[in-house]
Scaffold this motif. Structure first.
Motif, PDB file in Angstrom:
ATOM      1  N   SER A 234       0.848  -1.194   0.000  1.00 36.26           N
ATOM      2  CA  SER A 234       0.000   0.000   0.000  1.00 36.26           C
ATOM      3  C   SER A 234       0.881   1.240   0.000  1.00 36.26           C
ATOM      4  CB  SER A 234      -0.921   0.011   1.217  1.00 36.26           C
ATOM      5  OG  SER A 234      -0.175   0.040   2.423  1.00 36.26           O
ATOM      6  N   ASN A 238      -2.208   6.331  -3.301  1.00 37.06           N
ATOM      7  CA  ASN A 238      -3.633   5.957  -3.319  1.00 37.06           C
ATOM      8  C   ASN A 238      -3.902   4.544  -3.805  1.00 37.06           C
ATOM      9  OD1 ASN A 238      -3.964   8.633  -2.587  1.00 37.06           O
ATOM     10  ND2 ASN A 238      -4.835   9.281  -4.537  1.00 37.06           N
ATOM     11  N   VAL A 240      -3.337   0.131  -3.777  1.00 34.07           N
ATOM     12  CA  VAL A 240      -2.877  -1.161  -3.278  1.00 34.07           C
ATOM     13  C   VAL A 240      -2.443  -1.957  -4.502  1.00 34.07           C
ATOM     14  CG1 VAL A 240      -3.562  -3.343  -2.202  1.00 34.07           C
ATOM     15  CG2 VAL A 240      -4.373  -1.171  -1.253  1.00 34.07           C
ATOM     16  N   LEU A 256      -7.650   3.541  -4.881  1.00 34.70           N
ATOM     17  CA  LEU A 256      -8.688   3.790  -3.883  1.00 34.70           C
ATOM     18  C   LEU A 256      -8.926   5.278  -3.633  1.00 34.70           C
ATOM     19  CD1 LEU A 256      -7.735   0.938  -1.404  1.00 34.70           C
ATOM     20  CD2 LEU A 256      -9.670   0.993  -2.993  1.00 34.70           C
ATOM     21  N   VAL A 260      -3.391   5.216   1.246  1.00 36.77           N
ATOM     22  CA  VAL A 260      -3.627   3.913   1.885  1.00 36.77           C
ATOM     23  C   VAL A 260      -2.512   3.689   2.907  1.00 36.77           C
ATOM     24  CG1 VAL A 260      -4.109   1.483   1.537  1.00 36.77           C
ATOM     25  CG2 VAL A 260      -4.539   3.100  -0.327  1.00 36.77           C
ATOM     26  N   ILE A 263      -2.669  -2.387   5.366  1.00 35.93           N
ATOM     27  CA  ILE A 263      -3.381  -3.467   4.687  1.00 35.93           C
ATOM     28  C   ILE A 263      -3.298  -4.739   5.517  1.00 35.93           C
ATOM     29  CG2 ILE A 263      -3.266  -2.684   2.285  1.00 35.93           C
ATOM     30  CD1 ILE A 263      -0.659  -4.218   1.990  1.00 35.93           C
ATOM     31  N   ALA A 274      -8.040  -2.538   3.516  1.00 44.62           N
ATOM     32  CA  ALA A 274      -7.157  -1.394   3.321  1.00 44.62           C
ATOM     33  C   ALA A 274      -7.672  -0.209   4.127  1.00 44.62           C
ATOM     34  CB  ALA A 274      -7.078  -1.022   1.832  1.00 44.62           C
ATOM     35  N   LEU A 276      -7.745   3.718   4.945  1.00 49.29           N
ATOM     36  CA  LEU A 276      -7.534   4.922   4.144  1.00 49.29           C
ATOM     37  C   LEU A 276      -7.449   6.177   5.010  1.00 49.29           C
ATOM     38  CD1 LEU A 276     -10.030   4.223   1.208  1.00 49.29           C
ATOM     39  CD2 LEU A 276      -7.720   3.334   1.586  1.00 49.29           C
TER      40      LEU A 276
END
Length: 327
Positions: A234, A238, A240, A256, A260, A263, A274, A276
């Motif tokens: 991650s 932004n 993964v 995402l 991030v 994870i 994940a 955020l």
């Protein structure tokens, strides 16, 4: 997933709100330590069933950056800015051993799946000459090796996370990025590396912004799937990303739209959780990565850490955020 929530208790008159929690799950218990705006450097172990405080562990003199239970649940390792990794009895909280990081801050720790090795990561903020991952034999605590070079090139880049593959053959490290010169200030500018070492033949592969890795942003977390086939990473770009853990070939990249920070794989490898920066937790279906679900009752502050355990908490996701709550 329906779990209880609890707040870390302020125990001094320190200004600000505690944030950046590190956490680790051991059956039905959750260990929590707060890195920033902390009122102390203690580790607290809470019941995941009803949220009551089980144990408080004190001994660090600097912020605790990472905590990890041993695979059998008997030991707890904690990495701290006081330049130590400490080992504790996970049941009583008794101090057992001190691993001193001679020239830098301890940033991460991880156990091999069989508990025979412990990896520690450090960060030296002067000349980047001790940004090193060290592997220890947990029988006699002798040093096995240092992972501080790829080929003949020194890493000079401190680690945000370190992870063993399930079979103990590979060690993956997520790096924060390198500053051009001098003592760090502002944001790193280059070498946002994800590196995987093969402990059998000393080979390694590295992905960064120049060869299809994360795009000019720190790699925040890293984790092997339970079957060892994939490696998830991650980043603050932004995304993964899923990699072939052996070859380094990119399998999938999931955007995402937010930083991030953490994870965690589900026990059956069917999903990746994940955490955020906007307080959300994304559940990514690994067989269909466009299929993303979002649990209700999410956090109101950035999610800094995630963990899950398939035994005492029935596979529930445990999340730590800068609200500041752990759920």
């Amino acid at each position: 997933d329906g779990g209880k929530s609890f707040n870390e208790v302020q125990v001094s008159d320190e200004n600000g709100t505690q944030s950046n929690p590190a956490l680790a799950v051991n059956g039905a218990e959750v260990a929590v330590a707060w890195e920033e705006y902390r009122s102390d450097s203690n580790i607290r172990i809470w019941s995941g069933n009803d949220g009551h405080l089980v144990l408080k562990i004190g001994g660090h003199t600097g912020a605790v950056r990472d905590i990890e239970f041993s695979p059998n649940g008997t030991l707890l390792a904690s990495a701290s800015e006081d330049k130590t990794v400490k080992l504790w009895n996970a049941t009583t909280g008794a101090f057992l051993r001190n691993i001193t990081i001679k020239k830098g801050l301890a940033t991460a720790a991880n156990w091999s799946a069989d508990g025979s090795m412990l990896a520690t990561a450090s960060y030296y903020d002067k000349d980047f000459l001790d940004d090193t991952v060290i592997l220890y034999n947990t029988t006699d605590w002798s040093e096995i090796r240092r992972l501080n070079k790829t080929g003949t090139n020194p890493v000079r880049n401190f680690a945000n996370a370190v992870s063993f593959s399930p079979n103990g053959t590979y060690v993956a490290v997520a790096y924060n990025g390198r500053y051009t010169t001098g003592i760090p200030s502002g944001d790193p500018t280059q070498d946002f590396n994800l590196t995987v070492w093969n402990l059998n033949d000393n080979s390694s592969w590295t992905k960064n912004e120049l060869n299809g890795g994360h795009w000019y942003a720190p790699v925040t977390d890293i984790a092997f799937s339970h079957n060892g086939t994939y490696l998830a990473s991650s980043s603050k770009d932004n995304t993964v990303k899923l990699w072939n853990s052996t070859t380094g070939n990119l399998f999938k990249s999931i955007d995402l739209a937010r930083f991030v920070n953490s994870i965690s794989w589900s026990p059956d490898d069917s999903h990746i959780s994940a955490g955020l920066s906007n307080g959300s937790i994304a559940l990514i279906n690994t067989s269909d990565t466009v299929n993303i679900s979002w649990p209700k009752d999410q956090h109101t502050g950035r999610v800094n850490s995630l963990d899950r355990d398939s035994s005492g908490l029935n596979g529930y996701i445990v999340s730590g955020a800068s609200d500041p709550t752990v759920k």
